[in-house]
Scaffold this motif. Structure first.
Motif, short mmCIF file in Angstrom:
data_model
loop_
_atom_site.label_atom_id
_atom_site.label_comp_id
_atom_site.label_asym_id
_atom_site.label_seq_id
_atom_site.Cartn_x
_atom_site.Cartn_y
_atom_site.Cartn_z
N ARG A 37 2.33 1.62 -5.38
CA ARG A 37 3.53 0.82 -5.17
C ARG A 37 3.20 -0.46 -4.42
O ARG A 37 3.77 -1.51 -4.67
CB ARG A 37 4.57 1.62 -4.40
N LEU A 38 2.25 -0.37 -3.49
CA LEU A 38 1.84 -1.54 -2.72
C LEU A 38 1.20 -2.60 -3.63
O LEU A 38 1.52 -3.78 -3.54
CB LEU A 38 0.87 -1.12 -1.62
N ASP A 39 0.31 -2.17 -4.52
CA ASP A 39 -0.32 -3.09 -5.46
C ASP A 39 0.71 -3.72 -6.39
O ASP A 39 0.66 -4.92 -6.67
CB ASP A 39 -1.37 -2.38 -6.31
N PHE A 40 1.64 -2.91 -6.89
CA PHE A 40 2.68 -3.41 -7.78
C PHE A 40 3.54 -4.44 -7.07
O PHE A 40 3.83 -5.51 -7.62
CB PHE A 40 3.53 -2.24 -8.29
N TRP A 111 9.92 -2.77 -15.39
CA TRP A 111 10.56 -4.05 -15.64
C TRP A 111 11.71 -4.29 -14.67
O TRP A 111 11.86 -5.38 -14.13
CB TRP A 111 11.07 -4.13 -17.08
N HIS A 112 12.55 -3.28 -14.44
CA HIS A 112 13.68 -3.44 -13.53
C HIS A 112 13.22 -3.58 -12.07
O HIS A 112 13.79 -4.35 -11.31
CB HIS A 112 14.66 -2.27 -13.69
N ARG A 113 12.19 -2.83 -11.70
CA ARG A 113 11.65 -2.98 -10.34
C ARG A 113 11.08 -4.38 -10.15
O ARG A 113 11.31 -5.01 -9.12
CB ARG A 113 10.58 -1.91 -10.08
N ARG A 114 10.33 -4.87 -11.13
CA ARG A 114 9.76 -6.23 -11.05
C ARG A 114 10.88 -7.28 -10.97
O ARG A 114 10.81 -8.21 -10.17
CB ARG A 114 8.87 -6.51 -12.26
N SER A 115 11.91 -7.12 -11.77
CA SER A 115 13.02 -8.08 -11.75
C SER A 115 13.71 -8.10 -10.39
O SER A 115 14.08 -9.16 -9.89
CB SER A 115 14.04 -7.74 -12.83
#
Length: 144
Positions: A37-40, A111-115
């Motif tokens: 999650r940290l890298d993302f 995709w939703h987490r990135r947005s």
């Protein structure tokens, strides 16, 4: 004890820890790297900052973007802060844990987490520049 903050940078997947030399990935050379999650979060913030710096080069040239785990102190009347903007120092601090864990996404996928992470970066930059968040990157989510 003060909370640690990190500068935004591209992570290479390898590190030199305590002078012991470069370490390889736990997964080995034949398997893909483990993605945490940290890298993302770091990758999402770095790509959003890079995009915004390309759109607003003069305004964001001296702005420092940092990531901290969580905001210091108790939550305010408005709840837990997702970011802090210091216009005088030209600094934006994004708080990873509140952004990741307090998001109420209707679909929990990459995709939703990135947005959502990108929208927090856009809103923080809009607050710094004194603009409406929709004016920061009007073409970003226009897919037609």
């Amino acid at each position: 004890m003060p909370r640690s903050t990190r500068r935004i940078s591209a992570r290479t997947g390898y590190r030199d820890r305590h002078g012991r030399g470069i370490r390889s990935a736990v997964t080995g050379p034949h398997l893909p790297m483990l993605r945490t999650r940290l890298d993302f979060f770091d990758a999402c913030v770095a790509s959003a900052v890079e995009y915004l710096r390309a759109l607003w080069p003069e305004e964001l040239a001296t702005v420092r973007f940092d990531i901290a785990a969580s905001p210091p102190g108790e939550p305010g009347a408005d709840g837990v802060d997702r970011w802090r903007v210091d216009a005088r120092r030209r600094r934006v601090v994004l708080y990873r844990i509140p952004i990741q864990r307090l998001a109420h996404l209707h679909r929990d996928d990459d995709w939703h987490r990135r947005s959502y992470i990108e929208s927090c970066v856009f809103r923080a930059v809009a607050e710094l520049l004194g603009k409406d968040p929709w004016d920061i990157a009007p073409e970003r989510y226009r897919h037609f």
